[in-house]
Structure formats: C-alpha cells, structure tokens
Design an enzyme around this catalytic site. Structure first.
Site, PDB file in Angstrom:
ATOM      1  N   ARG A 144     -15.487 -50.528   9.165  1.00  0.00           N
ATOM      2  CA  ARG A 144     -15.852 -50.710   7.761  1.00  0.00           C
ATOM      3  C   ARG A 144     -16.439 -49.394   7.261  1.00  0.00           C
ATOM      4  O   ARG A 144     -17.047 -48.629   8.014  1.00  0.00           O
ATOM      5  CB  ARG A 144     -16.889 -51.823   7.606  1.00  0.00           C
ATOM      6  CG  ARG A 144     -16.425 -53.185   8.087  1.00  0.00           C
ATOM      7  CD  ARG A 144     -17.536 -54.219   7.919  1.00  0.00           C
ATOM      8  NE  ARG A 144     -17.121 -55.558   8.337  1.00  0.00           N
ATOM      9  CZ  ARG A 144     -17.266 -56.031   9.570  1.00  0.00           C
ATOM     10  NH1 ARG A 144     -17.834 -55.281  10.515  1.00  0.00           N
ATOM     11  NH2 ARG A 144     -16.864 -57.250   9.874  1.00  0.00           N
ATOM     12  N   LYS A 169     -21.705 -55.668  10.389  1.00  0.00           N
ATOM     13  CA  LYS A 169     -21.979 -56.754   9.462  1.00  0.00           C
ATOM     14  C   LYS A 169     -22.994 -57.721  10.061  1.00  0.00           C
ATOM     15  O   LYS A 169     -22.903 -58.066  11.245  1.00  0.00           O
ATOM     16  CB  LYS A 169     -20.665 -57.486   9.141  1.00  0.00           C
ATOM     17  CG  LYS A 169     -20.752 -58.370   7.909  1.00  0.00           C
ATOM     18  CD  LYS A 169     -19.382 -58.861   7.513  1.00  0.00           C
ATOM     19  CE  LYS A 169     -19.434 -59.650   6.217  1.00  0.00           C
ATOM     20  NZ  LYS A 169     -18.085 -60.097   5.800  1.00  0.00           N
ATOM     21  N   HIS A 247     -10.722 -49.549   2.112  1.00  0.00           N
ATOM     22  CA  HIS A 247     -10.863 -50.696   3.009  1.00  0.00           C
ATOM     23  C   HIS A 247      -9.501 -51.158   3.536  1.00  0.00           C
ATOM     24  O   HIS A 247      -9.422 -51.806   4.588  1.00  0.00           O
ATOM     25  CB  HIS A 247     -11.565 -51.847   2.289  1.00  0.00           C
ATOM     26  CG  HIS A 247     -12.059 -52.931   3.200  1.00  0.00           C
ATOM     27  ND1 HIS A 247     -13.078 -52.723   4.119  1.00  0.00           N
ATOM     28  CD2 HIS A 247     -11.668 -54.223   3.357  1.00  0.00           C
ATOM     29  CE1 HIS A 247     -13.290 -53.843   4.799  1.00  0.00           C
ATOM     30  NE2 HIS A 247     -12.443 -54.767   4.363  1.00  0.00           N
ATOM     31  N   ARG A 250      -8.609 -50.317   7.079  1.00  0.00           N
ATOM     32  CA  ARG A 250      -9.053 -51.296   8.087  1.00  0.00           C
ATOM     33  C   ARG A 250      -8.015 -52.411   8.220  1.00  0.00           C
ATOM     34  O   ARG A 250      -7.661 -52.826   9.328  1.00  0.00           O
ATOM     35  CB  ARG A 250     -10.421 -51.856   7.674  1.00  0.00           C
ATOM     36  CG  ARG A 250     -10.964 -53.003   8.543  1.00  0.00           C
ATOM     37  CD  ARG A 250     -12.369 -53.355   8.061  1.00  0.00           C
ATOM     38  NE  ARG A 250     -12.855 -54.619   8.588  1.00  0.00           N
ATOM     39  CZ  ARG A 250     -13.478 -54.758   9.762  1.00  0.00           C
ATOM     40  NH1 ARG A 250     -13.639 -53.709  10.537  1.00  0.00           N
ATOM     41  NH2 ARG A 250     -13.922 -55.940  10.145  1.00  0.00           N
ATOM     42  N   HIS A 281     -15.563 -58.968  13.603  1.00  0.00           N
ATOM     43  CA  HIS A 281     -15.490 -60.165  12.767  1.00  0.00           C
ATOM     44  C   HIS A 281     -16.420 -61.241  13.315  1.00  0.00           C
ATOM     45  O   HIS A 281     -16.563 -61.388  14.532  1.00  0.00           O
ATOM     46  CB  HIS A 281     -14.062 -60.697  12.718  1.00  0.00           C
ATOM     47  CG  HIS A 281     -13.190 -59.966  11.740  1.00  0.00           C
ATOM     48  ND1 HIS A 281     -11.814 -59.952  11.811  1.00  0.00           N
ATOM     49  CD2 HIS A 281     -13.509 -59.221  10.655  1.00  0.00           C
ATOM     50  CE1 HIS A 281     -11.332 -59.240  10.819  1.00  0.00           C
ATOM     51  NE2 HIS A 281     -12.326 -58.791  10.101  1.00  0.00           N
ATOM     52  N   TYR A 290      -5.039 -62.149   8.595  1.00  0.00           N
ATOM     53  CA  TYR A 290      -4.067 -61.080   8.401  1.00  0.00           C
ATOM     54  C   TYR A 290      -2.633 -61.562   8.611  1.00  0.00           C
ATOM     55  O   TYR A 290      -1.694 -61.007   8.041  1.00  0.00           O
ATOM     56  CB  TYR A 290      -4.356 -59.910   9.351  1.00  0.00           C
ATOM     57  CG  TYR A 290      -5.597 -59.146   8.987  1.00  0.00           C
ATOM     58  CD1 TYR A 290      -5.647 -58.376   7.825  1.00  0.00           C
ATOM     59  CD2 TYR A 290      -6.734 -59.197   9.782  1.00  0.00           C
ATOM     60  CE1 TYR A 290      -6.789 -57.678   7.479  1.00  0.00           C
ATOM     61  CE2 TYR A 290      -7.879 -58.497   9.445  1.00  0.00           C
ATOM     62  CZ  TYR A 290      -7.904 -57.741   8.285  1.00  0.00           C
ATOM     63  OH  TYR A 290      -9.040 -57.058   7.936  1.00  0.00           O
TER      64      TYR A 290
END
Length: 315
Positions: A144, A169, A247, A250, A281, A290
């Site tokens: 990120r 995150k 982004h 990524r 994640h 995805y």
C-alpha cells in the site's frame, strides 16, 4: 469553534490509538470544520453538510458517500458531548458504495511509468531517483502507498532482501521478501540517496528536501507521470485528472500473481493464504475479490472449476 477543533484532536487521537489510519478522515474533517468557521456555524447540521457539498466542487457519488460517512461518525461523537450537534442521515446520499474495478497495468506500462518517473525535474536529483524506485517497489511487492511512505531505513534489510512493513493496515506488521533484482535496485537507491542528501535520513524514501515522502505528493507525482506516458489526459493548473491510480499497481501485482498460478497449474486454494499474508489483507475474501474484479481471472477460475467438476463426474 475552538471546541470543535479541540474535540477533533481528541477524536483522532483516540481512534488512532485503536489502530485506525485516519489521514484521509482528518483532511475531510478539517475542511468541513473550516467551512463551518466560514459560515460561523457552531454546531454540525445536515444543512451545513449539504451547503459544504455544494461549495466543495464536483466529485462522484462514491466520494461524497465516503465524506458523509466520515462526517457522520464525527457528528455522532460530538452529539454525545452536545445534543445540539445533528447527525446527518446516511440516506442523504443514496446509493451503495462499490469498489471500483481495478486497472491492470501491462508490463510495458509499468516500465514506462518507472522510466518517466526517472525523468522528473529535480533541484538535486533525489526526486526522480526516489519516485522511480518507489513506484517500482509498489509494483513488484503490492505494498500500500501508506506502507511504502512509512518505511524507515532500518525496515529495509538490504543484505538479505527483506522489507519489514511496520505500519500495515490496522497496525499489523509483516515481512516481505523481495527478488534479487529488487534488492539490488534498493541498494543502488540507498547508496545514491545518501550521496545526494546532506544528512542521514531515518525515512527510506525521501523528497528533494530530505524529508519523508508524503502520500499526497506521491499521488500527485504519479498522476503527472501517467499524464506524460498517456495513461491520463493532460491537465491544466497541476490537476491530477482521472485515470489509473497508484493503488492499481497493488491490484496488478495481486492479479498477475493469481494468473501465474493458473497458468503454472498450481492450486489457487493452496496458494491463496500466501498472497493474503503477503498483501496484508485482514480476510481472504478481500483477496478473492480480485477474481471477480479481473475478467481474465474469472474466466480461468470458471474453467478450472468446470474441469474439476468434469473429473468428479468421470470418477
């Protein structure tokens, strides 16, 4: 109005203490409070939010839905302190917020982005060096942007080729092994960065001024580079314009990793936990998204499922 600003600081401090990354929220709330100051409004209200929306300028429904959510949460906080603060209803901006379909860069486009970044003007040579390496690292690791700008010199093990993400995150940490080529590029960057910079930095990626790279500046420079290579229309007055985002590098990393699994005959179910961990994640579902977001991946996954079902029938 001093009360609003004081409570905003307390609100941000407490939520950050719980692990939330609130840089975008902070920018939204500070602009909203500035507007309230211009109106001399002492309390948050639905009408004030709508007038701010009208004066703010054009943005899509998804963006305003996000801004409304940020203001509503803060308004709930303020309402608990003073009931005269009104919480704008969620229905104020209709529509479900949907994740945008990612733009998947080709290898040639990524190469153009890195090469164009290396041509950015600079007063001392650090800017093109930093951004070409910065964009390249995100492309090959799927980091990120917030994680990449937060890297310190001590987080990058140049000898063993391992990048430690300390500020992932929700505060999660993880280690990212990188390829030999990437490690060599990071070594070359560190050597040249220290040669060009007058002082020894604590941040791994720095600006022309020797300061830690800023996420907003990174997005701006990425937009400029994309305009130069034709991925975004050229804009006047230094505007970002619309088009592929940083982004999406990524997203591209994740999608290409999955595509390689299918092409190499690997079992995605067994490999997925590796990618979930590597990307940082919180849930596997965030990574499985995805498959639906990239048509080529969805086609390969469907084909694999059909072949598996056919084998079960035969057996």
């Amino acid at each position: 109005m001093k009360t609003l600003n004081r409570e905003l600081e307390r609100y941000l401090s407490i939520r950050r203490g719980l692990g939330y990354k609130l840089n975008t929220d902070e920018r939204i709330l500070r602009r909203f409070i500035e507007f309230m100051e211009q109106e001399e409004a002492a309390h948050i209200s639905t009408g004030c939010f709508l007038r701010w929306k009208e004066a703010f300028g054009h943005a899509n429904t998804q963006t305003w839905s996000r801004r409304l959510t940020v203001v509503r949460i803060f308004a709930q906080w303020m309402h608990g302190i003073d009931p005269r603060h009104e919480v704008p209803p969620q229905s104020l901006i209709p529509g479900h917020v949907r994740r945008s379909r990612p733009y998947i860069y080709s290898e040639e486009e990524i190469k153009m982005i890195v090469e164009a970044a290396a041509e950015l003007p600079s007063r001392n040579g650090i800017r093109p060096l930093t951004y070409s390496t910065f964009f390249g690292l995100i492309a090959v690791t799927g980091m990120r942007i917030s994680e990449a700008v937060s890297l310190n010199v001590a987080d990058v093990d140049l000898e063993n080729g391992v990048v430690a993400v300390r500020k992932g995150k929700l505060g999660k940490e993880r280690l990212l092994p990188v390829s030999t080529d990437t490690a060599e590029r990071l070594v070359a960057y560190a050597v040249e960065r220290d040669r060009l910079n007058e002082s020894t930095p604590s941040a791994f990626f720095i600006s022309d001024h020797g300061e830690r790279l800023d996420a907003c500046a990174a997005r701006y420079n990425f937009a400029i580079v994309c305009q130069r290579v034709g991925l975004r229309p050229v804009q006047k007055f230094f505007r970002h314009g619309r088009g592929p985002r940083i982004h999406d590098l990524r997203h591209t990393f994740a999608v290409r990793t999955m595509l390689n699994w299918y092409r190499d005959g690997k079992d995605p179910a067994q490999e997925m936990i590796k990618l979930v961990t590597y990307l940082g994640h919180e849930k596997p579902a965030h990574t499985y998204w995805y498959i639906e977001a990239a048509p080529e991946l969805l086609e390969l996954a469907s084909r694999r499922a059909e072949e598996s079902a056919a084998r079960e029938v035969e057996s």
